[in-house]
Scaffold this active site. Structure first.
Site, PDB file in Angstrom:
ATOM      1  CG  ASP B  37      33.033   7.718  20.886  1.00  0.00           C
ATOM      2  OD1 ASP B  37      33.892   7.847  19.999  1.00  0.00           O
ATOM      3  OD2 ASP B  37      32.334   8.666  21.301  1.00  0.00           O
ATOM      4  CE  LYS B  59      36.287  11.350  25.020  1.00  0.00           C
ATOM      5  NZ  LYS B  59      36.157  12.801  24.988  1.00  0.00           N
ATOM      6  CG  MET B 173      32.559  11.141  31.887  1.00  0.00           C
ATOM      7  SD  MET B 173      32.771  12.155  30.367  1.00  0.00           S
ATOM      8  CE  MET B 173      31.704  13.557  30.691  1.00  0.00           C
TER       9      MET B 173
END
Lengths: 251, 251
Positions: B37, B59, B173
């Site tokens: 990732d 991502k 996040m």
């Protein structure tokens, strides 16, 4: 007294010695003194230097070999005498591990310390039972709670109403209070058919898991004679275990 | 197709490569294919075998290099062709990491997998900022919440009223939604003067921390140009940082 000591406050992980971190292992190998808690695996202690002094500070069933004040005192003495000390704690030192209190003592005394976070039991034990704590189909929140509160507190610090509104709940060290925990959650609005699991000796070869619902998990644990160390997981994610139970099914 | 592949779903930890687990490193060294990732440190990837194939699945800012469906497909293809695959994810794979969904796909396809829990950013990043998430003087509960919800959900899955009743809160996040998060908590009863901290690039040499209160943290973050990746910690424990800030003060 000329040399300045140091303390590494290390999270040793949940039980499986492979879940120790690389940095934790390195700090352990550097230590002249190792002060370790109950449930630290012998394989981890074997990583220490042969000439390191090992001091057991564990507590078991509420009885302490060393009181927290005595542990703090030992840390100050050993590091204050210029030694490198590894303070080995189960799981992560800053999640219900009193690592914060030990760090405060060291800071107060001007002794350098480093925190080496560990793999917390609260996450890894459910993972070894095939239970992901979060999942987009089920929940966007997870809460960790200690299953036994500080008995010195006059009133419950736990807001049960708020807890009952969280998606996934993990209670650490909750075996003895299991009936009260389950009843409190149902009384505050958690559905009685919410899936629940108790996991004992998680991540070790002795791991055992018991599943049920909030309505019957206490009764099942009682019937099975389920004893500490165990943690309780509550929430829809427990249902994923039927497909994801990878560890207990290994040959 | 005769050989049976396998997938290790590995938590790579928060950023500091030393916080990888011993088992994670061992599985990584065994892998023929590594699917990793965003934010996985180059030092960790260097631990892979020289002949391992590295596939980036990261991502960034919501844009995926591979969609989740494509990642699942790659896992099935590589392991289905008999290869040992390391699926490297930041933090812990079962805490907001969609590891549960990937495990479900593998289980459905009958492909063996193991979960290697990691050091979660939710705990270790605050620890590197000198913030223990629990402390007997402050709280017996801590909650983790994702700062961005699944946009496909019709209504908020987050019970803000319940969240506001938890002792310590960690939003992962959450930078973009910071003003709304702070306002929602205050509207549901959290005191505006509750200490709050934003931590950016936690556990790495680029770590930066910003402190304030629920009332002013969003404004301060805006003024400082604080960008992702960052997490938000809310609760009395944030105040411990003034004594326990061990990492950012290192020479």
């Amino acid at each position: 007294m000329s040399r300045k000591g140091k303390v590494y406050i290390i999270g040793a992980g949940p039980g499986d010695p492979g879940l120790m971190t690389l940095k934790g292992a390195k700090c352990l190998q550097e230590a002249e003194v190792v002060i370790y808690d109950h449930l630290i695996s012998p394989e981890l202690l074997d990583m220490a230097r042969r000439d390191a002094r090992l001091i057991y500070a564990g507590k078991e069933g509420g009885r302490h070999t060393l009181s927290q004040a005595e542990i703090n005192q030992r840390l100050l003495e050993e590091a204050g005498s210029g030694r490198v000390v590894a303070r080995l704690k189960g799981g992560d030192p800053f999640v219900f591990g009193r690592g914060g209190e030990e760090a405060e003592e060291l800071a107060r005394a001007g002794i350098p310390f480093e925190v080496v976070p560990g793999v917390t039991s609260a996450i890894s034990v459910p993972a070894y039972a095939g239970i992901p704590l979060t999942h987009r189909r089920f929940t966007a929140s997870v809460a960790f709670v200690t299953g036994h509160e500080d008995p010195l507190k006059e009133q419950s610090e736990i807001d049960w109403k708020s807890l009952a509104g969280m998606g996934t709940l993990v209670f650490l060290m909750g075996v003895r209070n299991l009936p009260q925990i389950a009843a409190s959650l149902v009384a505050r609005g958690k559905k009685p058919d919410t899936p629940a699991a108790m996991i004992r000796w998680g991540t070790t070869v002795d791991q055992e898991t018991l599943t049920g619902t909030l309505a019957d998990i206490a009764e099942r644990a009682e019937a099975a004679g389920f004893k500490p160390p165990a943690i309780l997981v509550v929430g829809g994610v427990v249902g994923l275990r039927k497909d994801l139970n990878w560890f207990e099914t290994q040959p």
